[in-house]
Design an enzyme around this catalytic site. Structure first.
Site, PDB file in Angstrom:
ATOM      1  N   HIS A 245     -46.135  -5.433   4.845  1.00  0.00           N
ATOM      2  CA  HIS A 245     -44.792  -4.967   4.510  1.00  0.00           C
ATOM      3  C   HIS A 245     -44.007  -6.064   3.807  1.00  0.00           C
ATOM      4  O   HIS A 245     -44.156  -7.253   4.135  1.00  0.00           O
ATOM      5  CB  HIS A 245     -44.042  -4.516   5.765  1.00  0.00           C
ATOM      6  CG  HIS A 245     -44.659  -3.334   6.431  1.00  0.00           C
ATOM      7  ND1 HIS A 245     -45.751  -3.434   7.251  1.00  0.00           N
ATOM      8  CD2 HIS A 245     -44.342  -2.009   6.380  1.00  0.00           C
ATOM      9  CE1 HIS A 245     -46.089  -2.226   7.699  1.00  0.00           C
ATOM     10  NE2 HIS A 245     -45.245  -1.351   7.191  1.00  0.00           N
TER      11      HIS A 245
ATOM     12  N   ASP B  23     -45.562  -2.168   1.898  1.00  0.00           N
ATOM     13  CA  ASP B  23     -44.711  -0.992   2.061  1.00  0.00           C
ATOM     14  C   ASP B  23     -43.238  -1.350   2.254  1.00  0.00           C
ATOM     15  O   ASP B  23     -42.903  -2.464   2.674  1.00  0.00           O
ATOM     16  CB  ASP B  23     -45.156  -0.175   3.276  1.00  0.00           C
ATOM     17  CG  ASP B  23     -46.435   0.607   3.021  1.00  0.00           C
ATOM     18  OD1 ASP B  23     -47.054   0.419   1.949  1.00  0.00           O
ATOM     19  OD2 ASP B  23     -46.810   1.404   3.892  1.00  0.00           O
TER      20      ASP B  23
END
Length: 286
Positions: A254, A109
């Site tokens: 991430h 992400d």
């Protein structure tokens, strides 16, 4: 024979000509519908996101209003790229994949970030694996080459909003702006709009499900949260992934939003271990 009567031979010729003309007309209409149009020219995350490349004037000018993103592809204003049908409006996001054997999904992400995304792409490429990247519009507009690299390697590029807000606190018009503007950037860069989206912080609401479906996207959450945004250490991230590994699991990590060096290093360790354990790293298909 009366003056207004036509010889039989002449009538036959005219009927044949009319039939041929009708056939040609139908063929032209069918061909017009089948001709492919010209190609286009040319996370859950930390409560406070770390500094990545800022969205400068270029990002602001590229960002489009909610009305500018085309929600009705079957109109004269539809983009040339093929669009999937509108999915149903969900009441909750998908958490995992089913019926896929010993397969898992790795997702990242908040990017793309030129400091960390290239290292993740390099590791995935080395092991010939595909992953999902849920990108933020303000990052994507600054790093289009990384978007193209993701797509060229066969990864799925998803929508993670424009600026990573808490979606339930936004008006529907703002949600549409956040999701629509990001889809517009991805489509303009890659030629196709995202088919998946993920709400920042995993915070969904009814409006986000409705607007996501209007934009042609399915909502995807996760099964395994590495909590890598807390920077717990590479060993901890690796352990969380391996402990949570299971058929159909979706792993959340991430590649932006802060210092993601631990996330990059962890992937280099746990990915080969997952493969050695017999897992197939894949992406969902639609």
């Amino acid at each position: 024979m009366k003056k207004d009567q036509m010889p039989k031979g002449r009538r036959s010729v005219l009927r044949l000509a009319a039939a041929l003309g009708a056939t040609a007309t139908v063929g032209a209409i069918a061909a017009d519908r089948l001709v492919a149009p010209d190609p286009p020219g040319g996370a859950a995350g930390p409560p406070g996101r770390g500094a990545g490349p800022a969205a400068g004037p270029q990002a602001q000018s590229a960002r489009l209003g909610p009305a500018s993103y085309r929600l009705q592809p079957m109109t004269a204003y539809a983009p040339p790229a093929y669009r999937w049908g509108t999915p149903p409006v969900r009441q909750r996001p998908f958490l995992s994949m089913s019926g896929v054997g010993r397969s898992m999904v790795l997702s990242f992400d908040d990017g793309p970030d030129p400091r960390y995304t290239p290292g993740i792409l390099e590791t995935l490429r080395r092991h010939d694996c595909r992953a999902m990247f849920f990108v933020c519009g303000e990052m994507a507009v600054e790093n289009p080459d990384l978007l193209r690299e993701m797509a060229a390697d066969g990864h799925v590029v998803g929508n993670h909003s424009w600026s990573h807000p808490l979606i339930p606190k936004l008006r529907p018009s703002r949600i549409r702006d956040e999701l629509g503007s990001t889809s517009e950037v991805v489509e303009r860069t890659l030629g196709t709009a995202p088919l998946w989206y993920r709400a920042p912080y995993g915070a969904w609401n009814r409006h986000s499900f409705e607007i996501g479906a209007e934009l042609g996207m399915e909502p995807l959450a996760w099964t395994v949260d590495t909590l890598d945004w807390k920077e717990p250490g590479t060993d901890t991230i690796v352990r969380r992934v391996l402990d949570g590994a299971a058929p159909g699991a979706v792993v959340l990590s991430h590649d932006a939003g802060g210092d993601r060096a631990q996330s990059v290093a962890a992937l280099r360790r746990y990915l080969p271990e997952l493969l050695d354990a017999g897992y197939h790293i894949t992406v969902p298909r639609r």
